[in-house]
Design an enzyme around this catalytic site. Structure first.
Site, mmCIF file in Angstrom:
data_model
loop_
_atom_site.group_PDB
_atom_site.id
_atom_site.type_symbol
_atom_site.label_atom_id
_atom_site.label_comp_id
_atom_site.label_asym_id
_atom_site.label_seq_id
_atom_site.Cartn_x
_atom_site.Cartn_y
_atom_site.Cartn_z
ATOM 1 N N GLU A 60 45.260 33.228 52.110
ATOM 2 C CA GLU A 60 45.707 34.536 52.625
ATOM 3 C C GLU A 60 45.406 34.728 54.103
ATOM 4 O O GLU A 60 46.210 35.268 54.834
ATOM 5 C CB GLU A 60 45.055 35.677 51.836
ATOM 6 C CG GLU A 60 45.694 35.968 50.495
ATOM 7 C CD GLU A 60 45.259 34.973 49.426
ATOM 8 O OE1 GLU A 60 44.410 34.119 49.720
ATOM 9 O OE2 GLU A 60 45.771 35.067 48.299
ATOM 10 N N HIS A 129 41.145 42.442 39.765
ATOM 11 C CA HIS A 129 42.597 42.442 39.871
ATOM 12 C C HIS A 129 43.195 43.820 39.634
ATOM 13 O O HIS A 129 44.381 43.942 39.364
ATOM 14 C CB HIS A 129 43.213 41.472 38.839
ATOM 15 C CG HIS A 129 43.164 40.041 39.262
ATOM 16 N ND1 HIS A 129 42.023 39.412 39.667
ATOM 17 C CD2 HIS A 129 44.153 39.102 39.353
ATOM 18 C CE1 HIS A 129 42.285 38.151 39.977
ATOM 19 N NE2 HIS A 129 43.569 37.938 39.803
#
Lengths: 325, 330, 442
Positions: A60, A129
């Site tokens: 990322e 998450h």
């Protein structure tokens, strides 16, 4: 008008970007060959080729930063960070670089980068998450934070973001992809920093955004049965924030409640509530209420996960108690 | 070390004066720091001039440069006006960023000098992105020169960037300036692979070399070759230049992590002295050239200091400007 | 920083006041502008509010003590604060306690205000917490302020008894004379000018002494009674009263009244005899302004407005609030103002000025069939008109016997500022106006 689900509105928005602007390309994990983790970019690789639809390594920091770098020299990349939870891996690039280059160069540089990311919980995906960090990003000067709740808003806001020469966190709620809505056929844009009155009302103002707009609507129905008319404001963007519409509404209804999914401590509802209180103190018929999730990590088991996500009942109870309605 | 040169007098003059400009500029900023005119962090490039001057003048105007916070040398080598650089360090409105960036954030986008970045390793993804942009525009064979130190290679972003640059065959020259110390930590204490960091490029299939970064002509030759290779479009190259900074990491550094004898030894390899000696030896430069350049540079620096001193501070309004860029015209 | 609460200046000529009753105890919390005591002046017993928020650290002036204006009567501050910064002790002229700072002895007799007043009805839900702070939302406060609603009268339906916007908007003053459980609300019936003492009881219905058995009990003086006592003594010792009487033929006035009421009844107009008398007095006062003035040692203080104090019978006794600034009002207006005054006095929502601002009083015992009486002037006023019943009597008109509607009016006046002749002139003007009443309606 065409009825469509939010996911399709986003696909439409992305295709439009790729079709009309050859400076635009997409980057992210599994957006190409896999068809997109949320199926938004299904078919894109075939249609646009691997030069413009780039599957990235699981890294990322470098691909968000690469989006910034490309934007610095005039490209208009759209980067997808699979979920906002993973944006933390790239938070240095987002906050220290993308958000600050215009300022530190005193306007020599601009970063027309859109970071699309998925936010919210409720899918039993576990603590790492299920989070929502758009409120964190909303407090960083230099970033735009966009949180659409309807297909029409998603498309209209995205178009404006493409013209906005600033880094955008475009947060799509994971449970809203299937929300249906009418989308105008003719071209339209929705400005940033302009909230939507999703439902007009007289007795209480419910301020919400993203996944909580639905909760607000449900609460409004329940309040209606009790003879209480709720006005719902969908903020649409957290940065820039449309306080004017909110305050105007509260001055009319005299009662305000802000509904937000994320943890109460540090939630953006605090900023909003505080601003309402400052601007409309003499018009308040009770404290400015905040309905947020409790300060707990998201559990896996369904029953307790559901217990940490604000529901319409929470809103109704709080409103009726605190305002004596 | 190169003992013979394949440059001409005018190039020698340029090289000497640019290195000296950097040297004198850095010495002056340290004095200004002690006077309180430069504040915050100040990282000087003294001792490392050969790398910036050996590399950057070989780039084209359409190439991009990005680096770390020890960026004055790179900025000056790229041709940034010393007045504006000095003013930026002094926090004046006439600085390259109107006083809002400071020493670590020198920008001159017109000259494709893309900063000056304070987060260690933060420049890697940006370099990758710029190179990606160049490739996608597909207009010219421009490239990105990315400067970084031996400390930055410890960050994850270094590896991510090397991986992606190689994978996507991006036009980047990774310019490692290895001065053996990541702030106060000697390189062997923090890099498992030891001080020969160019080896780190191998797993990423990036061609890499290691050279003496205090030999200006060697740096120049190596970089010219690297540029040629990158412009062919086959992906990045990696050049490790061994160097030494005589002064501490920054003005705040007490340098108790190294021996004075080590510093002295390194000083004896001073790149400017060596180059000067070589040029005089080979008759490329005369001692009059040297004196004249010495004077010119001194005067140039003085001008820059005066300019900075006399420039106004940023306006209060400027606190709020350029946080956001204006939207595209319709 | 502790705050000293000082004896307020509540009337232009007030030099000292009496602490009648403390509404809060030492140690209780006090809100800003919350009433903490009842203070009596020459004119009235008025609520005294704290200017500071905090704890009532010390009561300096005990109940019954007389304190010069500007002297400390209490200290409010934070719980931890010392109170040795009290600036002065009170020169105790109090009859019932030594007023040294350290030991306020609250020896005053049990004051029985509320239990004797039937008008006070606790309205549910009286849900405020015992700390007696009025909880109200900001918008409720604002609206109450705009509408002139006394929040202490309003019941709160919000959490903790908080008064909400809806509570204020739906508040009906006539349906409640509610008090909070501290029940120290200024009782309007006690906050009255008691000068116009009547020979008989105020309310005819309570006149039935024969119904009560003879007793040898000592009935404690109510607050009102005490006040009446004080004020009348003061009036009589201070003002040299003289009296002038006249008989007024009300025939034409009554006829005009009927006519007016007939014609305007559907506009809601209902003029009373008293309204006519009020109007006549107003006009006469304009001609003879000394009767609207106050005696002071250094001069006669004229009043720029005419505020007619009208005696209104309440259950507990008589109060004499004033209709303010009557000078320019028509008969119709005056009639309405008097009615409104009566209504508001019943609900206890008169303001201080109305209680204490009268410049001339009228007392009417006509409804009790009394021919005449002499009223006591109410300080600081200088005159009062006492009016008897209108009764049919034989009169001589144009040399012939006729039936006239005759009413006796007697003016009591302060001889320090007016003489008998002036009194006669004033009264004859009133007579003239009532006997030629067209001048009253024009």
């Amino acid at each position: 008008m065409t009825e469509m689900i939010l996911r399709d509105a986003m696909s439409k928005a992305l295709r439009e970007a790729l079709d009309t602007d050859n400076r635009t390309f997409l980057m992210g994990e599994d957006i190409g060959a896999y068809g997109g983790p949320y199926a938004v970019t299904r078919g894109f690789l075939e249609d646009y080729g691997e030069d413009r639809i780039r599957d990235t390594p699981i890294a990322e920091a470098v691909f968000v930063g690469a989006g910034t770098g490309a934007a610095m020299i005039g490209m208009r990349p759209i980067v997808e960070v699979m979920t906002i939870n993973f944006s933390l891996v790239a938070i240095d690039q987002i906050v220290n670089h993308a958000a600050k280059l215009s300022y530190m160069s005193d306007g020599q540089l601009s970063v027309p980068l859109i970071i699309r990311t998925v936010t919210g919980g409720g899918g039993q995906l576990g603590a790492t998450h299920s989070q929502s960090f758009e409120n964190w990003y909303a407090s960083v000067p230099g970033l735009r934070v966009v949180v659409p709740a309807t297909p029409q808003d998603a498309l209209g806001l995205f178009r404006t973001c493409r013209k906005d020469n600033n880094p955008v966190i475009f947060a799509e709620h994971s449970l809203l992809y299937r929300v249906r809505g009418e989308v105008p056929d003719e071209y339209y844009e929705i400005p940033l920093g302009k909230a939507r009155i999703a439902r007009p009302g007289e007795d209480v103002t419910i301020v919400s955004y993203s996944g909580m707009v639905r909760v607000a609507e449900e609460a409004a129905e329940k309040l209606d049965e009790l003879g209480i008319s709720a006005e719902i404001i969908d903020l649409r963007t957290l940065s820039p924030l449309d306080l004017e519409t909110v305050v105007e509404s509260v001055k009319k209804t005299n009662r305000a409640v802000v509904v937000e999914e994320t943890w109460k401590t540090g939630g953006f509802s605090g900023t909003i509530a505080s601003n309402i209180q400052e601007a409309a103190f003499d018009d308040l018929d009770g404290p400015v209420l905040r309905i947020n999730g409790p300060d707990v990590p998201a559990p896996y088991a369904r029953n307790i996960e559901q217990a940490m996500i604000p529901s319409a009942d929470w809103v109704v109870e709080s409103v009726t108690y605190n305002f004596g309605l | 070390m190169t003992t013979t040169t394949n440059i001409e007098t005018n190039q020698a003059l340029d090289i000497y004066s640019t290195m000296l400009l950097i040297r004198r500029f850095e010495e002056e900023t340290e004095r200004l720091y002690q006077r309180g005119m430069v504040r915050g962090f100040l990282h000087t490039y003294i001792g490392e001039e050969a790398i910036a001057v050996g590399a950057i003048p070989n780039l084209r105007a359409d190439d991009y440069i990005i680096g770390h916070y020890r960026d004055h040398g790179h900025a000056l080598a790229r041709g940034i006006d010393p007045n504006k650089a000095m003013a930026e360090l002094c926090g004046k409105s006439t600085g390259t960023s109107g006083g809002k960036g400071g020493s670590m954030h020198l920008f001159d986008v017109e000259k494709h000098f893309m900063g000056g970045h304070a987060i260690v390793g933060g420049q890697f993804p940006l370099a990758v992105g710029m190179a990606l942009g160049i490739k996608m525009k597909n207009e010219k064979d421009s490239l990105v020169m990315c400067f970084f130190g031996d400390g930055a290679v410890q960050e994850g972003e270094f590896h991510e960037a090397m991986n992606l640059a190689s994978l996507w065959k991006l036009p980047i020259i990774f310019m490692l300036e290895n001065n053996l110390y990541g702030m106060g930590t000697e390189v062997n204490r923090s890099n498992a692979g030891g001080e020969n960091i160019f080896n780190a490029a191998e797993p990423y299939n990036i061609p890499a070399v290691q050279i003496d970064g205090m030999d200006i002509l060697l740096v120049r030759e190596t970089v010219i070759e690297g540029i040629k290779k990158v412009r062919e479009g086959n992906g990045p190259v990696f050049i490790e230049s061994m160097a030494y900074r005589y002064h501490g990491h920054s003005m705040a550094d007490p340098t108790n992590y190294r021996e004075n004898s080590e510093v002295e030894e390194q000083r004896s390899r001073d790149p400017i002295d060596r180059f000067k000696a070589l040029c005089l030896d080979e008759g490329l430069l005369t001692s009059e050239d040297i004196s004249r350049i010495d004077e010119e540079i001194d005067s140039r620096i003085q001008t820059a200091v005066e300019f900075a001193e006399q420039s106004p501070e940023p306006s209060l309004e400027s606190l709020h400007t350029n946080i956001y860029a204006a939207p595209e015209a319709q | 920083m502790a705050t000293e609460l000082k004896m307020p200046q509540m009337g232009y000529d007030m030099e000292e006041g009496t602490v009648v009753r403390w509404l809060k105890e030492e140690g209780s919390t006090v809100g800003r502008n919350e009433p903490v005591a009842e203070i009596e002046t020459d004119k009235a017993v008025v609520e005294f509010e704290s200017e500071a928020e905090g704890v009532l650290l010390r009561i300096v002036a005990s109940e019954g003590s007389i304190v010069p204006v500007g002297e400390t009567i209490a200290v409010v501050g934070l719980e931890e604060e010392a109170t040795d910064l009290i600036s002065s002790t009170n020169p105790a002229e109090s009859s019932d306690s030594d007023s040294g700072i350290e030991n306020e002895s609250n020896e005053t007799p049990e004051l029985q205000g509320t239990q004797e007043t039937a008008v006070i009805v606790p309205q549910e839900p009286v849900s405020n917490t015992p700390t007696t702070r009025i909880l109200a939302t900001p918008v409720a406060r604002r609206i109450a302020d705009e509408m002139g609603i006394d929040l202490s009268q309003v019941a709160g339906s919000g959490p903790g008894g908080r008064i909400t916007k809806k509570d204020v908007e739906t508040f009906d003053p006539s349906s409640s004379t509610t008090v909070q459980e501290i029940s120290f609300e200024m009782d309007p019936t006690e906050n009255s000018e008691q000068s116009t003492i009547n020979v008989s009881q105020a309310d005819p219905e309570t006149i039935s002494p024969s119904a009560k058995p003879m007793s040898s009990d000592k009935e404690p003086l109510s607050r009102m009674r005490q006040q009446i006592a004080r004020v009348t003594v003061k009036s009589k010792t201070e003002k040299p009263h003289f009296y002038v009487s006249a008989e007024i033929d009300m025939t034409k006035a009554m006829a005009l009244r009927s006519q007016v009421n007939d014609q305007l009844s559907d506009e809601g107009v209902r003029i009373t005899v008293n309204d006519l008398i009020v109007k006549a007095c107003i006009e006469s006062l304009k001609k003879y302004p000394k009767f609207n003035a106050y005696y002071q040692d250094d001069g006669i203080q004229f009043n720029s407005t005419i505020n007619i104090a009208v005696a209104i019978a309440e259950e507990e006794g008589l109060i004499v609030p004033a209709i303010l600034d009557c000078g320019g009002k028509t008969l119709r207006d005056l009639s309405q103002m008097v009615k409104d005054l009566a209504q508001r006095s019943a609900s206890g929502t008169l303001n201080t000025q109305e209680y204490t601002g009268g410049t001339f009083a009228i007392s009417n015992l006509g409804m009790f069939d009394i021919t005449s009486f002499l009223a006591i002037i109410h300080p600081p006023q200088s005159a009062v008109l006492a009016v008897g019943t209108v009764s049919d009597r034989p009169v001589v008109r144009d040399g012939e016997l006729a039936i006239g509607k005759i009413m006796n009016a007697t003016i009591s006046a302060d001889h320090r500022i007016v003489d008998g002749v002036e009194g006669a002139e004033f009264l004859i003007e009133v007579k003239r106006l009532l006997e030629n009443p067209m001048g009253l309606v024009v």
